[in-house]
Design a protein around this motif. Sequence first.
Motif, PDB file in Angstrom:
ATOM      1  N   THR A   1      -8.633  -8.521  70.290  1.00 26.56           N
ATOM      2  CA  THR A   1      -8.118  -8.170  71.611  1.00 26.56           C
ATOM      3  C   THR A   1      -6.763  -8.840  71.821  1.00 26.56           C
ATOM      4  O   THR A   1      -6.610 -10.042  71.580  1.00 26.56           O
ATOM      5  N   GLY A   2      -5.780  -8.055  72.249  1.00 29.56           N
ATOM      6  CA  GLY A   2      -4.431  -8.579  72.425  1.00 29.56           C
ATOM      7  C   GLY A   2      -3.573  -8.482  71.190  1.00 29.56           C
ATOM      8  O   GLY A   2      -2.353  -8.672  71.259  1.00 29.56           O
TER       9      GLY A   2
ATOM     10  N   MET B   1      -2.611  -2.731  69.733  1.00 28.45           N
ATOM     11  CA  MET B   1      -2.194  -1.906  70.867  1.00 28.45           C
ATOM     12  C   MET B   1      -2.980  -0.598  70.841  1.00 28.45           C
ATOM     13  O   MET B   1      -2.961   0.124  69.848  1.00 28.45           O
TER      14      MET B   1
ATOM     15  N   ILE C   1      -5.930   0.362  81.789  1.00 31.39           N
ATOM     16  CA  ILE C   1      -4.468   0.257  81.799  1.00 31.39           C
ATOM     17  C   ILE C   1      -4.033  -0.802  82.814  1.00 31.39           C
ATOM     18  O   ILE C   1      -3.138  -1.611  82.544  1.00 31.39           O
ATOM     19  N   GLN C   2      -4.678  -0.818  83.974  1.00 29.88           N
ATOM     20  CA  GLN C   2      -4.357  -1.845  84.972  1.00 29.88           C
ATOM     21  C   GLN C   2      -4.553  -3.245  84.409  1.00 29.88           C
ATOM     22  O   GLN C   2      -3.739  -4.146  84.647  1.00 29.88           O
ATOM     23  N   SER C   3      -5.641  -3.433  83.653  1.00 30.10           N
ATOM     24  CA  SER C   3      -5.970  -4.766  83.134  1.00 30.10           C
ATOM     25  C   SER C   3      -5.179  -5.124  81.885  1.00 30.10           C
ATOM     26  O   SER C   3      -5.164  -6.293  81.476  1.00 30.10           O
ATOM     27  N   GLY C   4      -4.533  -4.128  81.259  1.00 30.24           N
ATOM     28  CA  GLY C   4      -3.778  -4.389  80.046  1.00 30.24           C
ATOM     29  C   GLY C   4      -4.554  -4.176  78.766  1.00 30.24           C
ATOM     30  O   GLY C   4      -4.002  -4.316  77.667  1.00 30.24           O
ATOM     31  N   GLU C   5      -5.840  -3.824  78.861  1.00 32.67           N
ATOM     32  CA  GLU C   5      -6.630  -3.566  77.650  1.00 32.67           C
ATOM     33  C   GLU C   5      -6.173  -2.279  76.960  1.00 32.67           C
ATOM     34  O   GLU C   5      -6.242  -2.158  75.731  1.00 32.67           O
TER      35      GLU C   5
ATOM     36  N   ALA D   1      -2.895   0.356  76.679  1.00 36.87           N
ATOM     37  CA  ALA D   1      -1.457   0.298  76.932  1.00 36.87           C
ATOM     38  C   ALA D   1      -0.961   1.496  77.736  1.00 36.87           C
ATOM     39  O   ALA D   1      -0.100   1.352  78.616  1.00 36.87           O
TER      40      ALA D   1
ATOM     41  N   ASP E   1       1.180   4.519  82.541  1.00 39.28           N
ATOM     42  CA  ASP E   1       1.121   3.129  82.081  1.00 39.28           C
ATOM     43  C   ASP E   1       1.065   2.228  83.310  1.00 39.28           C
ATOM     44  O   ASP E   1       0.796   2.695  84.426  1.00 39.28           O
ATOM     45  N   GLN E   2       1.329   0.950  83.137  1.00 41.55           N
ATOM     46  CA  GLN E   2       1.179   0.030  84.268  1.00 41.55           C
ATOM     47  C   GLN E   2       2.188   0.297  85.383  1.00 41.55           C
ATOM     48  O   GLN E   2       1.972  -0.130  86.519  1.00 41.55           O
TER      49      GLN E   2
END
Length: 337
Positions: free
Chosen positions: A252-253, A256, A270-274, A276, A316-317
């Motif tokens: 994780t991290g 991508m 997507i909000q949490s960044g998990e 992209a 995306d974010q």
Amino acid sequence: MNMNFTDLMSVCRRTVLAAGAALTMMPAIGASEAFAADDGPIIVVSGPLSWDFFAAVKMGFDEGAEAFGLDYQYVAVTDTANMTSEYPRLLQQAISRNPSMLLVGEFFPDGMDPLIREATAKGIPVLLHNSGNFLWEENGSLGFVGEDPYQMGYKAGQIQAEAGVKRGLCFNTVPGNPTVEARCTGFIDALTEAGVDKVYRTIGTGDANNPQALMQAIKGILQAEGDIDGIYTLGAVPAMSAVRAVSEVGKTGEIMVGTADLSNEALRAIQSGELAFAMDQQPYMQGFVSMQIAHHFLKYGMHPIGHIATGPLVIDQSNVDKALAVNEEFSGIRGSN
């Protein structure tokens, strides 16, 4: 006044529903007056409703039919393990009913394209949606409503390459569908142009909506190909399975993950960044716009020419909050809940 796309969709949808309500107050301009008495209904041959994505497509067809006073029937497979043989059978049955018009997702051209040519040769008007953007002109269809699949994948590949991905995986859950395969082609071409290594893998359509099977398959690929640092999936369900597979292998991290298509779960990821990004093909519009074209063609003999593109639209974010808000307020319109 500045208005982003998701705000505009919300306003447009309210306007469409208001128009549908207004139609019910007008002198009856329904299917009985729009078509000759011996014409059958519009028949839609589209994707399986066990796949959440196609619930949004059908919502567009339903609301389009209501707004324009059209009689239509939605036909789809129930057994996704045998789609390549079942879809030609369903299309043949639809043609035999002499519909006033066919709205077809041409998912498997080897079996479906000869039948579409047969229908158009008989004088049955055909409009393609979702799949078939490479074929509509040759088989006599009026046009195509849906994504540009190559650009969907190409943009996804550009995003990953620009983010520094060194080895990208395209994971195809509907092998044999040229539209879906074109996404992987675009993704791989973009990586190739950027000098990035790539991996292409598939899974049978019978498991295309099985999160556990998808997670295990992607996990196995990551374990076998230890240097993959970018994944592009072709639907929201495999996207979340990919996120879980990345977690399972402890990366994780480090990897991508991006996808085509939306769901509330994917939007929150997507909000949490998990996750992209997601490439949105706006399935509701594929159904609604197709029904609008059917109405205008059958009543007035008018239709747009060519490919009406409903994607890609990158989520995306920077814009995910609005997309999620729309999907929560208008349940399922941007994808599954």
